[in-house]
Design an enzyme around this catalytic site. Structure first.
Site, PDB file in Angstrom:
ATOM      1  N   HIS A  69       0.806  -1.220   0.000  1.00 26.73           N
ATOM      2  CA  HIS A  69       0.000   0.000   0.000  1.00 26.73           C
ATOM      3  C   HIS A  69       0.840   1.271   0.000  1.00 26.73           C
ATOM      4  CE1 HIS A  69      -4.030  -1.856   0.647  1.00 26.73           C
ATOM      5  NE2 HIS A  69      -3.281  -2.854   1.078  1.00 26.73           N
TER       6      HIS A  69
ATOM      7  N   ASP B 233       3.603   9.264  -2.203  1.00 28.10           N
ATOM      8  CA  ASP B 233       2.455   8.527  -1.677  1.00 28.10           C
ATOM      9  C   ASP B 233       2.143   7.371  -2.604  1.00 28.10           C
ATOM     10  OD1 ASP B 233       0.540   8.121   0.273  1.00 28.10           O
ATOM     11  OD2 ASP B 233      -0.281  10.138   0.126  1.00 28.10           O
TER      12      ASP B 233
END
Length: 465
Positions: free
Chosen positions: A157, A370
């Site tokens: 993730h 991110d």
């Protein structure tokens, strides 16, 4: 259909299942309800003594929640230590913040082994195991060492670093060997996938067969063949659209609108973390007011930043820095009836945030690095299609690969971000509607259900055995 066994660092509290706001929680619950299975992981509880107790099990229909506590030592070495003071900064390209310690690495391995040992008795031969995130990279290898032959997939993730960054980790080869124990390794973007493939080629002299964007890459390394592929995680789009529409009538949204007194709103929502680019974001807003003074007393910036890992020095430092920055900027520009920056160190529920997003004229999402950033997608989904706001999005967020109709910015370029804010605040309605519609087409065709089904389908077809 094979039963699905999901393993994650945290298991969503059972009584919060209906309100699970995170993409992982929404996807996991839907998948498990469809196939039946187990959600296994840490309970979130830290106990002082070493524990070897059996998992606490709760059955809800065809779904079993199985959780374990962590001892204080395990929590410090596995979670605070190697996972969050070594891997987290490494994977977010912050090499200067990496702390390397054999003690924490051993704790990381020990906890993964402990979790694997406790899961083995719960497994059936035809189960599929889906492991999530950087906390649990060794988990698949730990299961293999205990004789497990089930199909196993892993999804990361966070970003995956370029080989030049990854080799800063002393045990990088061991970490990649552990990753190669899975049958399928998933990443958010093709950039992350390419970084993984480059490491296999450059550092291991392994073989990579590129099967195209939808087919992923076959990896041959450490005597195994596995599939690696990009699966960009998404949101429960239509559900969020409905929530945002009703949230406009909520008490919190009405209070926010009344407090603005007709001013326009820029919003940022991020966990308090050095990867989110918050100091640069505050400086960009300051630059906007300095360069385009017509926005003084006409625009407010709301930054919601719930604290996390509050005992880690780097997080203490950034919290202090942001308090000082917001105080200085407010002191420079504030009027007796207007405070430019509203900086809140607290969290809000999903429905409240949906109302805030819909109220905001600009969504400011500018991480320095991110994996995906679901806030960007949530902001777009919450907009009124007849009068949508504008998303200003960092090129270093995984979401920028899909939401290319946003205003894409380099968060390190403070002046360019300020110019993008100016453009967003003055953008004509037809252009705003066109950009919003383009992004909504992506969010509707590639929602959280698409992500879940794509991954599970690929796991059933991945090389096995």
């Amino acid at each position: 259909m094979s039963r699905l066994v999901v393993v994650s660092n945290r298991v969503a509290p059972i009584d919060e299942g209906k309100q699970a706001a995170g993409g992982l929680a929404v996807a996991v619950l839907a998948a498990l309800k469809k196939t039946g299975g187990i959600w296994f992981g840490w309970s979130g509880t830290v106990v002082e003594e070493e524990s070897q107790s059996e998992p606490r099990r709760t059955d809800v229909g065809r779904l079993t929640y199985a959780t374990l506590d962590l001892s204080r030592r395990d929590f410090e070495e596995y979670y605070n230590g190697f996972a969050n003071q070594t891997l987290w900064p490494l994977f977010h390209y912050r090499v200067g913040l990496i702390e390397v310690s054999r003690r924490t690495r051993e704790g990381y391995k020990r906890v993964n082994g402990y979790f694997a040992e406790k899961l083995v008795p719960l497994l059936s031969p035809d189960d599929m195991v889906w492991v999530h995130d950087y906390h649990l990279i060794p988990f698949g290898e730990e299961l293999r060492q205990r004789g497990c032959t089930q199909r196993m997939g892993f999804f990361l993730h966070t970003p995956f670093p370029a080989p030049e960054i990854l080799v800063a980790l002393p045990n990088h080869r061991e970490l990649i060997r552990e990753l190669c124990a899975y049958d399928l390794v998933g990443f958010h973007t093709h950039v992350d996938l390419r970084s993984f493939a480059d490491y296999i080629r450059q550092e291991l002299d392994g073989e990579v067969e590129d099967r195209g964007p939808e087919g992923g890459m076959l990896i041959h390394a450490f005597g195994r063949t596995l599939l690696a592929r990009a699966f960009p995680i998404s949101i429960d789009t239509e559900n969020l659209v409905g929530i945002a529409e009703t949230a406009m009538r909520s008490r919190h949204t009405q209070r926010l609108k009344e407090s603005l007194v007709g001013r326009r709103l820029i919003i940022g929502v991020d966990r308090l973390d050095y990867s989110k680019g918050l100091p640069q974001r505050f400086q960009a807003f300051e630059q906007l007011l300095a360069t385009y003074p017509e926005h003084c007393n006409r625009v407010s910036f709301l930054q919601v930043a719930p604290p996390s890992r509050e005992d880690v020095p780097e997080y203490i430092a950034i919290k202090r820095e942001l308090s000082e920055l917001s105080g200085r900027i407010n002191g420079r520009f504030a009027e007796f009836d207007w405070v430019p920056i509203r900086y809140l160190n607290k969290s809000f529920g999903r429905r409240v945030l949906a109302g805030f997003y819909r109220t905001a004229h600009v969504g400011l999402v500018t991480p320095l690095r991110d994996g995906m950033n679901l806030v960007a997608k949530e902001y777009v989904a919450c907009q009124d299609a007849d009068d949508p706001g504008v998303l200003v999005l960092s090129t270093f967020a995984g979401a920028a690969r899909e939401l290319d109709s946003a205003l894409i910015v380099n968060p390190f370029d403070i002046e360019a971000v300020a110019d993008a804010l100016q453009r967003a605040l003055t953008m004509p309605l037809p252009e705003r509607k066109e950009r919003h519609a383009a992004m909504m087409r992506i969010l509707r065709s590639h929602d959280i259900g698409w992500w879940r089904e794509s991954y599970v389908d690929a796991l059933t077809r991945a090389p096995y055995g």
